[in-house]
Design a protein around this motif. Structure first.
Motif, PDB file in Angstrom:
ATOM      1  N   ALA A  28     -17.073 -49.502 -16.226  1.00  0.00           N
ATOM      2  CA  ALA A  28     -16.624 -48.643 -15.519  1.00  0.00           C
ATOM      3  C   ALA A  28     -17.770 -49.220 -14.174  1.00  0.00           C
ATOM      4  CB  ALA A  28     -16.977 -47.940 -15.621  1.00  0.00           C
ATOM      5  N   ALA A  29     -19.024 -49.770 -14.242  1.00  0.00           N
ATOM      6  CA  ALA A  29     -19.998 -49.870 -13.255  1.00  0.00           C
ATOM      7  C   ALA A  29     -19.138 -51.258 -12.904  1.00  0.00           C
ATOM      8  CB  ALA A  29     -21.317 -49.861 -13.672  1.00  0.00           C
TER       9      ALA A  29
ATOM     10  N   THR B 105     -23.006 -46.205  -8.688  1.00  0.00           N
ATOM     11  CA  THR B 105     -22.744 -46.690 -10.424  1.00  0.00           C
ATOM     12  C   THR B 105     -23.194 -47.561 -10.570  1.00  0.00           C
ATOM     13  OG1 THR B 105     -19.913 -46.013  -9.316  1.00  0.00           O
ATOM     14  CG2 THR B 105     -20.276 -46.836 -11.642  1.00  0.00           C
ATOM     15  N   ALA B 106     -23.369 -49.154  -9.897  1.00  0.00           N
ATOM     16  CA  ALA B 106     -24.383 -49.331 -10.592  1.00  0.00           C
ATOM     17  C   ALA B 106     -25.734 -49.712 -11.288  1.00  0.00           C
ATOM     18  CB  ALA B 106     -23.985 -51.315  -9.530  1.00  0.00           C
ATOM     19  N   PHE B 107     -26.615 -48.827  -9.913  1.00  0.00           N
ATOM     20  CA  PHE B 107     -27.399 -48.368  -9.868  1.00  0.00           C
ATOM     21  C   PHE B 107     -27.421 -47.398 -11.200  1.00  0.00           C
ATOM     22  CE2 PHE B 107     -28.608 -48.888  -5.553  1.00  0.00           C
ATOM     23  CZ  PHE B 107     -29.033 -50.192  -5.218  1.00  0.00           C
ATOM     24  N   SER B 108     -26.475 -46.817 -11.562  1.00  0.00           N
ATOM     25  CA  SER B 108     -26.513 -45.861 -12.261  1.00  0.00           C
ATOM     26  C   SER B 108     -26.575 -46.324 -14.236  1.00  0.00           C
ATOM     27  CB  SER B 108     -25.367 -44.382 -12.116  1.00  0.00           C
ATOM     28  OG  SER B 108     -25.926 -43.793 -13.120  1.00  0.00           O
ATOM     29  N   ALA B 109     -25.826 -47.325 -13.436  1.00  0.00           N
ATOM     30  CA  ALA B 109     -25.702 -48.118 -15.288  1.00  0.00           C
ATOM     31  C   ALA B 109     -26.702 -48.835 -15.466  1.00  0.00           C
ATOM     32  CB  ALA B 109     -24.349 -48.762 -14.961  1.00  0.00           C
TER      33      ALA B 109
ATOM     34  N   GLN C 207     -11.998 -58.911 -32.508  1.00  0.00           N
ATOM     35  CA  GLN C 207     -13.191 -58.928 -32.314  1.00  0.00           C
ATOM     36  C   GLN C 207     -12.847 -58.517 -30.320  1.00  0.00           C
ATOM     37  OE1 GLN C 207     -14.754 -62.060 -32.268  1.00  0.00           O
ATOM     38  NE2 GLN C 207     -16.934 -61.905 -34.194  1.00  0.00           N
ATOM     39  N   ARG C 208     -14.090 -57.652 -29.908  1.00  0.00           N
ATOM     40  CA  ARG C 208     -13.993 -57.430 -28.125  1.00  0.00           C
ATOM     41  C   ARG C 208     -14.824 -58.470 -27.517  1.00  0.00           C
ATOM     42  NH1 ARG C 208     -10.885 -53.206 -28.509  1.00  0.00           N
ATOM     43  NH2 ARG C 208      -9.574 -54.070 -30.221  1.00  0.00           N
ATOM     44  N   MET C 209     -14.779 -59.534 -27.395  1.00  0.00           N
ATOM     45  CA  MET C 209     -16.029 -60.674 -26.431  1.00  0.00           C
ATOM     46  C   MET C 209     -16.403 -59.578 -25.452  1.00  0.00           C
ATOM     47  SD  MET C 209     -16.280 -62.596 -29.085  1.00  0.00           S
ATOM     48  CE  MET C 209     -16.943 -63.687 -28.199  1.00  0.00           C
ATOM     49  N   TYR C 210     -17.796 -59.611 -24.970  1.00  0.00           N
ATOM     50  CA  TYR C 210     -18.367 -59.218 -23.893  1.00  0.00           C
ATOM     51  C   TYR C 210     -19.271 -60.045 -22.793  1.00  0.00           C
ATOM     52  CZ  TYR C 210     -17.040 -54.021 -25.104  1.00  0.00           C
ATOM     53  OH  TYR C 210     -16.695 -52.897 -25.240  1.00  0.00           O
ATOM     54  N   SER C 211     -18.346 -60.019 -21.499  1.00  0.00           N
ATOM     55  CA  SER C 211     -19.473 -61.520 -20.512  1.00  0.00           C
ATOM     56  C   SER C 211     -19.914 -60.234 -19.835  1.00  0.00           C
ATOM     57  CB  SER C 211     -18.721 -62.102 -20.134  1.00  0.00           C
ATOM     58  OG  SER C 211     -17.405 -62.004 -20.059  1.00  0.00           O
ATOM     59  N   ILE C 212     -21.160 -60.795 -18.905  1.00  0.00           N
ATOM     60  CA  ILE C 212     -21.235 -60.643 -17.729  1.00  0.00           C
ATOM     61  C   ILE C 212     -20.398 -60.252 -16.350  1.00  0.00           C
ATOM     62  CG2 ILE C 212     -22.716 -60.689 -14.988  1.00  0.00           C
ATOM     63  CD1 ILE C 212     -24.156 -59.164 -17.695  1.00  0.00           C
ATOM     64  N   GLN C 213     -19.825 -58.933 -15.799  1.00  0.00           N
ATOM     65  CA  GLN C 213     -18.898 -59.933 -14.721  1.00  0.00           C
ATOM     66  C   GLN C 213     -19.151 -59.719 -12.994  1.00  0.00           C
ATOM     67  OE1 GLN C 213     -16.265 -55.969 -14.287  1.00  0.00           O
ATOM     68  NE2 GLN C 213     -14.266 -57.480 -13.503  1.00  0.00           N
ATOM     69  N   THR C 214     -18.805 -59.847 -12.160  1.00  0.00           N
ATOM     70  CA  THR C 214     -19.835 -60.120 -11.200  1.00  0.00           C
ATOM     71  C   THR C 214     -20.014 -58.801 -10.018  1.00  0.00           C
ATOM     72  OG1 THR C 214     -17.845 -61.944 -10.246  1.00  0.00           O
ATOM     73  CG2 THR C 214     -19.622 -63.019 -11.198  1.00  0.00           C
ATOM     74  N   ALA C 215     -18.631 -58.401 -10.174  1.00  0.00           N
ATOM     75  CA  ALA C 215     -18.622 -57.191  -8.748  1.00  0.00           C
ATOM     76  C   ALA C 215     -20.150 -56.397  -8.611  1.00  0.00           C
ATOM     77  CB  ALA C 215     -17.410 -56.480 -10.166  1.00  0.00           C
ATOM     78  N   GLY C 216     -19.994 -55.950  -9.918  1.00  0.00           N
ATOM     79  CA  GLY C 216     -21.317 -54.638 -10.035  1.00  0.00           C
ATOM     80  C   GLY C 216     -22.808 -54.987  -9.111  1.00  0.00           C
TER      81      GLY C 216
ATOM     82  N   ALA D  62     -36.202 -47.881 -10.176  1.00  0.00           N
ATOM     83  CA  ALA D  62     -35.862 -47.945  -8.737  1.00  0.00           C
ATOM     84  C   ALA D  62     -34.277 -47.146  -9.094  1.00  0.00           C
ATOM     85  CB  ALA D  62     -36.564 -48.563  -8.183  1.00  0.00           C
ATOM     86  N   PHE D  63     -33.668 -47.899  -9.918  1.00  0.00           N
ATOM     87  CA  PHE D  63     -32.444 -47.741 -10.211  1.00  0.00           C
ATOM     88  C   PHE D  63     -32.072 -46.706 -10.343  1.00  0.00           C
ATOM     89  CE2 PHE D  63     -31.852 -52.640 -12.224  1.00  0.00           C
ATOM     90  CZ  PHE D  63     -31.950 -52.980 -10.486  1.00  0.00           C
ATOM     91  N   SER D  64     -32.593 -45.229 -11.195  1.00  0.00           N
ATOM     92  CA  SER D  64     -32.460 -44.439 -11.426  1.00  0.00           C
ATOM     93  C   SER D  64     -32.607 -43.481 -10.318  1.00  0.00           C
ATOM     94  CB  SER D  64     -33.229 -43.708 -12.961  1.00  0.00           C
ATOM     95  OG  SER D  64     -33.227 -42.525 -12.891  1.00  0.00           O
ATOM     96  N   ALA D  65     -33.650 -44.081  -9.436  1.00  0.00           N
ATOM     97  CA  ALA D  65     -33.854 -43.088  -8.718  1.00  0.00           C
ATOM     98  C   ALA D  65     -32.625 -43.390  -7.203  1.00  0.00           C
ATOM     99  CB  ALA D  65     -34.878 -43.490  -7.348  1.00  0.00           C
ATOM    100  N   LEU D  66     -32.117 -44.336  -6.762  1.00  0.00           N
ATOM    101  CA  LEU D  66     -31.182 -44.943  -6.258  1.00  0.00           C
ATOM    102  C   LEU D  66     -30.287 -44.742  -6.812  1.00  0.00           C
ATOM    103  CD1 LEU D  66     -32.691 -47.879  -4.697  1.00  0.00           C
ATOM    104  CD2 LEU D  66     -32.896 -45.950  -3.903  1.00  0.00           C
ATOM    105  N   SER D  67     -29.541 -44.099  -8.008  1.00  0.00           N
ATOM    106  CA  SER D  67     -28.153 -44.200  -8.530  1.00  0.00           C
ATOM    107  C   SER D  67     -28.144 -42.360  -7.904  1.00  0.00           C
ATOM    108  CB  SER D  67     -28.649 -43.568  -9.927  1.00  0.00           C
ATOM    109  OG  SER D  67     -29.210 -42.765 -10.189  1.00  0.00           O
ATOM    110  N   ASP D  68     -28.306 -41.639  -7.396  1.00  0.00           N
ATOM    111  CA  ASP D  68     -28.318 -40.182  -6.949  1.00  0.00           C
ATOM    112  C   ASP D  68     -27.668 -40.123  -5.311  1.00  0.00           C
ATOM    113  OD1 ASP D  68     -28.480 -37.185  -7.382  1.00  0.00           O
ATOM    114  OD2 ASP D  68     -29.315 -37.567  -5.236  1.00  0.00           O
ATOM    115  N   ALA D  69     -26.780 -39.687  -5.022  1.00  0.00           N
ATOM    116  CA  ALA D  69     -26.648 -40.112  -3.684  1.00  0.00           C
ATOM    117  C   ALA D  69     -27.486 -39.510  -2.890  1.00  0.00           C
ATOM    118  CB  ALA D  69     -24.698 -39.335  -3.670  1.00  0.00           C
ATOM    119  N   THR D  70     -27.598 -38.223  -2.577  1.00  0.00           N
ATOM    120  CA  THR D  70     -28.913 -37.534  -2.363  1.00  0.00           C
ATOM    121  C   THR D  70     -29.839 -38.276  -1.715  1.00  0.00           C
ATOM    122  OG1 THR D  70     -28.005 -35.064  -3.035  1.00  0.00           O
ATOM    123  CG2 THR D  70     -30.197 -35.376  -1.639  1.00  0.00           C
ATOM    124  N   ARG D  71     -30.656 -39.092  -2.891  1.00  0.00           N
ATOM    125  CA  ARG D  71     -32.065 -39.828  -2.635  1.00  0.00           C
ATOM    126  C   ARG D  71     -32.276 -40.775  -2.089  1.00  0.00           C
ATOM    127  NH1 ARG D  71     -32.966 -38.000  -8.202  1.00  0.00           N
ATOM    128  NH2 ARG D  71     -32.160 -39.525  -9.082  1.00  0.00           N
ATOM    129  N   PHE D  72     -30.118 -41.727  -2.456  1.00  0.00           N
ATOM    130  CA  PHE D  72     -29.664 -43.006  -1.926  1.00  0.00           C
ATOM    131  C   PHE D  72     -29.846 -42.460  -0.089  1.00  0.00           C
ATOM    132  CE2 PHE D  72     -26.980 -46.173  -0.511  1.00  0.00           C
ATOM    133  CZ  PHE D  72     -27.246 -47.189  -1.189  1.00  0.00           C
TER     134      PHE D  72
END
Lengths: 109, 109
Positions: free
Chosen positions: B54-55, B6-10, B66-75, A7-17
Motif C-alpha cells: 500500500a505504501a 505513508t512510506a515513512f509510516s511503513a 507463490q507470491r513473488m515480492y520485490s522492491i517497488q521504486t515509488a515509495g 526518524a521515520f516514525s516521527a515523520l510519519s505523523d502529519a502534524t509532526r511532519f
DNA sequence: CCTTTATTTAACAATAATGTTAAACAATGG
DNA sequence: CCATTGTTTAACATTATTGTTAAATAAAGG
C-alpha cells in the motif's frame, strides 16, 4: 529503536511532519508559534515536539520563558544517508524486473 | 494520507524495514522466504507485506501458487525526493544556529 | 509576593497497530 | 476429486498512539 526507524516514525505523523516543514521554512520558533493554526491543544503539540526531539529532528533552547525550537540535523541526516546508500533503487527507475511487473499488473484480466 | 507519510509510516516498523532491506539485497523472493527467520507467524508477515504494498515500497507478482515480492521504486522515490529537496539541512551540518544550540545544550548546569 | 504567560506533564478515553490462531483460497500433484 | 503447500483474511486480545482537560513548573512583571 535505532535512529533511522525513530526518524521515520516521527515523520510519519502529519502534524509532526508539518512542524518540521514549518521549522525548515521559518528557522527558529517558540513552541507557541508551532501551536497556532494546528487546531490542536498546546499539550498535544508539546508532546509531538517531544517525539521530534527524541528522534533528533528538532532541538530546543530556552530563552526566558519560551522554548525556542529549530531543526536538528541528526535525524534528517540518518534518513539522507540511508536514502543515498540505496540510490540504485530510485535513481534508475527503469529496471528490468520493475518493468516486467508493472506490465503484468496492468493486464486487463 | 499522502505517499511520503505513508512510506515513512511503513518503514518505521522494524519488521517491515528488514523486509525491504532483504528484498533490496536479494532481489525477488516468495512470501515464504520473507517469513523465515523473523520469529513471527506467516499471517503477521503477510499483513506487513500488505502495508508495504500500500505504501508503494514493494510489489507482488503471482507465480503459480507463490507470491513473488520485490522492491517497488515509488515509495523510495518519494522519500528520496523529499530528502534531496531538503538537502541544505543535512549537507552543511555546520550551520550557525545548530552550532550555537549544541554548545548551549552541552553546558554543565 | 502574586498573577500572568508559556509550556510541559499527568491521567484518562478513544482509536489504531500488531501479533495470535483458525478459517478461507488457490494452485499443484497424486 | 482430494490432500498438500503457500499465502491471505477474519476475529480477537494486547499494547501503543494520540487527543483532551486539569494540574504542575518556571520565568517575568507589577
Amino acid at each position: 529503536m535505532n535512529t533511522l526507524l525513530t526518524a521515520f516514525s516521527a515523520l510519519s505523523d502529519a502534524t509532526r511532519f508539518s512542524i518540521v516543514e514549518q521549522l525548515m521554512q521559518d528557522g527558529e520558533l517558540p513552541a507557541g508559534d508551532l501551536i497556532e493554526g494546528r487546531g490542536m491543544s498546546g499539550a498535544a503539540i508539546s508532546r509531538h515536539l517531544k517525539v521530534l526531539r527524541a528522534a533528533g529532528l528538532v532541538q530546543q533552547r530556552v530563552q526566558g520563558s519560551q522554548r525556542m525550537y529549530s531543526i536538528q540535523t541528526a535525524g534528517l541526516r540518518a534518513i539522507a544517508e540511508w536514502t543515498i546508500s540505496k540510490r540504485q533503487f530510485w535513481e534508475n527507475s527503469l529496471d528490468r524486473l520493475n518493468d516486467l511487473i508493472e506490465r503484468e499488473n496492468s493486464w486487463p484480466n
